[in-house]
Every structure is written in C-alpha cells, then in structure tokens.
Scaffold this active site. Structure first.
Site, short mmCIF file in Angstrom:
data_model
loop_
_atom_site.label_atom_id
_atom_site.label_comp_id
_atom_site.label_asym_id
_atom_site.label_seq_id
_atom_site.Cartn_x
_atom_site.Cartn_y
_atom_site.Cartn_z
N GLU A 126 -51.14 14.14 37.31
CA GLU A 126 -52.16 14.04 38.36
C GLU A 126 -51.54 14.24 39.73
O GLU A 126 -52.10 14.89 40.61
CB GLU A 126 -52.83 12.67 38.33
CG GLU A 126 -53.60 12.34 37.05
CD GLU A 126 -52.75 11.67 35.98
OE1 GLU A 126 -51.56 12.02 35.84
OE2 GLU A 126 -53.29 10.82 35.27
N GLU A 171 -40.56 14.90 33.88
CA GLU A 171 -39.76 13.70 33.66
C GLU A 171 -38.33 13.86 34.17
O GLU A 171 -37.85 14.98 34.39
CB GLU A 171 -39.76 13.33 32.18
CG GLU A 171 -41.18 13.00 31.71
CD GLU A 171 -41.25 12.49 30.29
OE1 GLU A 171 -40.29 12.63 29.52
OE2 GLU A 171 -42.33 11.93 29.96
N ASN A 215 -46.92 16.70 33.87
CA ASN A 215 -45.89 15.69 34.17
C ASN A 215 -44.49 16.29 34.10
O ASN A 215 -44.24 17.23 33.32
CB ASN A 215 -46.02 14.46 33.26
CG ASN A 215 -46.02 14.77 31.78
OD1 ASN A 215 -46.50 15.80 31.35
ND2 ASN A 215 -45.47 13.85 31.00
N CYS A 228 -51.32 6.65 39.89
CA CYS A 228 -52.21 7.80 40.08
C CYS A 228 -53.59 7.35 40.52
O CYS A 228 -54.24 8.03 41.32
CB CYS A 228 -52.28 8.63 38.80
SG CYS A 228 -50.74 9.52 38.50
N CYS A 257 -46.14 12.01 37.41
CA CYS A 257 -47.29 12.22 36.52
C CYS A 257 -47.99 13.56 36.83
O CYS A 257 -47.89 14.08 37.95
CB CYS A 257 -48.31 11.11 36.70
SG CYS A 257 -47.77 9.51 36.12
N1 THU Z 1 -48.15 10.25 32.59
C1 THU Z 1 -48.91 11.11 33.34
O1 THU Z 1 -48.51 12.26 33.58
N2 THU Z 1 -50.09 10.66 33.81
C2 THU Z 1 -50.61 9.42 33.58
O2 THU Z 1 -51.63 9.06 34.14
C3 THU Z 1 -49.95 8.55 32.61
C4 THU Z 1 -48.54 8.89 32.31
C5 THU Z 1 -46.87 10.72 32.07
C6 THU Z 1 -45.68 10.11 32.75
C7 THU Z 1 -44.62 10.25 31.67
O3 THU Z 1 -44.02 11.53 31.79
C8 THU Z 1 -45.39 10.20 30.37
O4 THU Z 1 -46.75 10.41 30.71
C9 THU Z 1 -45.26 8.90 29.63
O5 THU Z 1 -45.57 7.83 30.42
#
Ligand code: THU
Length: 156
Positions: free
Chosen positions: A65, A54, A52, A106, A63
C-alpha cells in the site's frame, strides 16, 4: 464493511483488484513469501499500483500500500485518491482464504490520504483466489484516526 462476491463488485472495483493482483507479481518477499499487491485509484481515473518490498533486516520492509502511494506521489498524485484495492498471495499450503486487510501503519497513511482529499477512501480487500471481497473505507479501518488537522499550523 460489506462481504461481497465477484458478481457484486462494480467494473471499476474489479479493475482495481486486477491491478493490485498484477502488482503482487512484482513483490519482493523472500522472507515472508507473502506477496502483496495494492492499487490506488485517483479521481482522474488513473491507477497507481505497487507491491511489498522486504529487507533482510525485516523492519525496513515496505508494504504494498505504501510502495504504491509513494510511487504515485512521485508522479504528482497526492490528495486525489478515491479507492484502494489490496490482495495477498502465499505459498499454496498457507494461502489465506479470506481477504487480507491493511496493517496498522498502512491504515494510518490511508487515513491521511483520505484527509488530504477530504473524503473517505474506499478500500477493497481481496482474497488470493479473487472470489471473496471486503469493501470498507478509511474511516472504518481507522476510527478516530490522527490526521493533519490536529497538528498546529506550520511555521512560516
Ligand atoms: N504486507 C503488506 O504489504 N501490506 C499489508 O497491509 C500487510 C503486510 C507485507 C509486509 C511483509 O512484506 C509481508 O506482507 C508480511 O508481513
């Protein structure tokens, strides 16, 4: 959906989880501290991992995925995915003990990845300690999903 232990995973599933775990080390998650790794398995055996990323604006966050899927696409891998592993870590005090499952956005892209190949994608969700797993698939994660076959044919 099956809850499995490490011993119940196949070697291929375990390797995919390990690739997702390694990718989570690259997560850029200064706001949530929630570091996620994902790894897609293509039908030629290649693994495409990502984490991920941000943004200070929060909403622009991508995310793990999706980061991994987009990166794979840029390498020419599309419509060929048979599996996906996801894992997340948080600071020790807030560590999730249960496996983390993909978010709704996702799930849509996982569903579409399955549509592109014409077969469900197996999804392995791991907990941070890598000792509990949920094994499911794209249909179970998004029943009655919206897919490309519902769109009208594109104009020439
Ligand atoms: N996040 C993911 O990378 N994949 C998911 O399926 C759920 C959430 C990340 C997004 C964000 O950077 C952090 O988790 C908190 O939501």
């Amino acid at each position: 959906m099956r809850h499995l232990s490490r011993e119940q995973l196949t070697e291929t599933q375990w390797e995919l989880v390990q690739a997702a775990h390694a990718a989570s080390e690259h997560a850029y998650a200064p706001y949530s501290q929630f570091r996620v790794g994902a790894a897609w398995l293509a039908d030629d055996g290649s693994v495409h991992a990502g984490s991920n990323y941000e943004s200070a604006s929060y909403g622009l966050t991508t995310c793990a995925e999706r980061t991994a899927l987009f990166q794979a696409n840029n390498l020419g891998y599309r419509g060929c995915f048979i599996g996906l592993a996801v894992i997340a870590h948080a600071p020790q005090a807030q560590q999730p003990c249960s496996p983390v499952t993909p978010c709704g956005a996702c799930r849509q892209l996982i569903y579409e990845a399955a549509c592109l190949r014409g077969q469900p994608v197996e999804v392995i969700c791991a907990n941070a300690n890598c000792d509990q797993f949920i094994v499911t698939d794209s249909d179970e994660l998004l029943p009655w999903g919206f897919g490309p076959e519902q769109l009208p044919p594109s104009l020439p």
